[in-house]
Design an enzyme around this catalytic site. Structure first.
Site, PDB file in Angstrom:
ATOM      1  N   LYS A  62       1.024  -1.251   0.141  1.00 52.97           N
ATOM      2  CA  LYS A  62       0.091  -0.097  -0.034  1.00 52.97           C
ATOM      3  C   LYS A  62       0.858   1.270   0.015  1.00 52.97           C
ATOM      4  O   LYS A  62       2.034   1.095   0.408  1.00 52.97           O
ATOM      5  CB  LYS A  62      -1.022   0.019   1.255  1.00 52.97           C
ATOM      6  CG  LYS A  62      -2.095   0.868   1.187  1.00 52.97           C
ATOM      7  CD  LYS A  62      -3.145   0.000   0.299  1.00 52.97           C
ATOM      8  CE  LYS A  62      -4.595   0.781   0.256  1.00 52.97           C
ATOM      9  NZ  LYS A  62      -5.557   0.089  -0.606  1.00 52.97           N
ATOM     10  N   ASN A 100     -11.942  -0.426   4.530  1.00 48.75           N
ATOM     11  CA  ASN A 100     -10.920  -1.139   5.147  1.00 48.75           C
ATOM     12  C   ASN A 100     -10.698  -0.847   6.574  1.00 48.75           C
ATOM     13  O   ASN A 100     -11.094   0.191   7.243  1.00 48.75           O
ATOM     14  CB  ASN A 100      -9.424  -0.736   4.397  1.00 48.75           C
ATOM     15  CG  ASN A 100      -9.313  -1.088   3.016  1.00 48.75           C
ATOM     16  OD1 ASN A 100      -9.589  -2.141   2.555  1.00 48.75           O
ATOM     17  ND2 ASN A 100      -9.363  -0.241   2.142  1.00 48.75           N
TER      18      ASN A 100
END
Length: 361
Positions: A97, A276
């Site tokens: 990420k 998330n």
């Protein structure tokens, strides 16, 4: 300027990035890279959690973090989740990420995105970037001019375009499987579903739920996003989905909305959404379970976007990709079966399935 920190089993238990990585699980990050470009003002962090199954893929979140510590915390948690998302989804990718620190409304421009593309390229393919909060397919077009390691670009630029529809489809399929577990039927017709967050994915999810016959309650801090949904769909607006009478709670904004306080007041019997890192702390899932609330792990439900961009990496056509996204129903059902068979939470069951695949690699 780029600083690379490898975080492995020998990193020890020191504070800072090393300690934070190890606190997430016993599977610490492989590499965390901090980058600053003085000319454009770019400040970015890429976290590569695992490349066991393939190169680490994950979106770039462009967000005005309060400080670098908060940005680091976010990128570590998100990249860890991407490893498990890829593993449980069956794609041959690892987890990574990126975060860019700044306000995308005022700080995002082509020069900065170009600098970010060069940064991604410097990692040599260990990390493949895509869109996330604060970035769009058009932004990836700019990034992609400076590195081949960018997916989720517009169709005109050779990408698969906006991943929001397939992300929402995956959440909907997971919700259907959850409905079968909780109520014995694979439809949300007649159920009250509260959607919190009406961005690109939340909007698409509302569309699917309304078409399925659900009664939809919505909330969003963005008045424009809220107005768009109210104008197009027969929904009911609330200030707080958590405090509403919804039977299904679908968190689709930023994470950590499931706290011990939330768990104590939530009336829903099923939690399944696109956000998330929904659990503020892992213990919240147990608190939900004690109140008879079933939580579907976010990284399972929201894997549709990852599956779409993974199709770009392996060259799959749109029909195959859609079938893979629809199979999130089957994977969710499998997780519930493992959960019942082993007497563990769905979160523990999903982690077990993901870790088995990672370990066999």
């Amino acid at each position: 300027m780029t600083t690379s920190i490898a975080v492995g089993p020998d990193a020890g238990s020191v504070s800072g990035v090393f300690g934070r990585s190890r606190r997430l699980s016993d599977r610490p990050h492989e590499q965390v890279v901090f980058h600053e470009d003085a000319e454009t003002g770019l400040r970015a962090i890429v976290a590569i959690h695992s490349t066991a199954l393939g190169p680490a893929l994950g979106g770039t979140r462009f967000y005005p973090y309060a400080d670098e510590s908060t940005a680091l915390e976010d990128v570590l948690r998100l990249s860890w989740g991407m490893t498990y998302k890829a593993a449980v989804s069956g794609v041959n990718l690892g987890g990574g990420k990126a975060v860019v620190i700044g306000d995308p409304a005022t700080g995002k421009n082509d020069e900065l995105l170009a600098a970010y593309g060069r940064f991604v390229d410097s990692l040599g393919g260990r990390y493949i970037t895509a869109a996330d909060v604060g970035t769009r397919a058009e932004d990836l077009d700019v990034v992609g001019r400076h590195t081949p390691y960018a997916v989720g670009r517009t169709v005109a630029a050779g990408g698969s375009g906006d991943s929001s529809p397939l992300t929402a489809l995956g959440v909907f399929q997971a919700m259907r499987a959850g409905a079968r577990t909780v109520w014995g039927e694979t439809t949300l017709a007649g159920r009250t579903v509260g959607v919190e967050g009406l961005g690109k994915v939340g909007y698409e999810l509302v569309s699917l739920l309304v078409a399925d016959g659900a009664e939809v309650i919505v909330s969003d801090v963005n008045p424009q996003a809220l107005a768009r949904v109210v104008d197009e769909f027969p929904v009911r607006v609330t200030d707080s989905v958590v405090a509403s009478s919804a039977e299904v709670y679908a968190p689709c904004a930023l994470g950590s909305t499931l706290t011990p306080s939330t768990a104590a007041v939530l009336d829903a019997k099923l939690v399944c959404g696109a956000a998330n890192n929904q659990l503020a702390v892992p213990e919240v899932e147990k608190l939900l379970g004690e109140r008879g609330i079933t939580w579907m792990p976010d990284y399972v439900a929201n894997a549709g976007g990852l599956i779409q961009v993974a199709g770009e990496v392996d060259g799959s056509d749109a029909a195959v990709v859609r079938e893979r996204v629809e199979s999130i129903f089957d994977r969710t059902a499998e997780i519930f079966e493992v959960s019942r068979a082993l007497g563990v939470t769905p979160g523990a069951a999903a982690n077990r399935i993901a870790e088995q695949r990672i370990d066999t690699a």
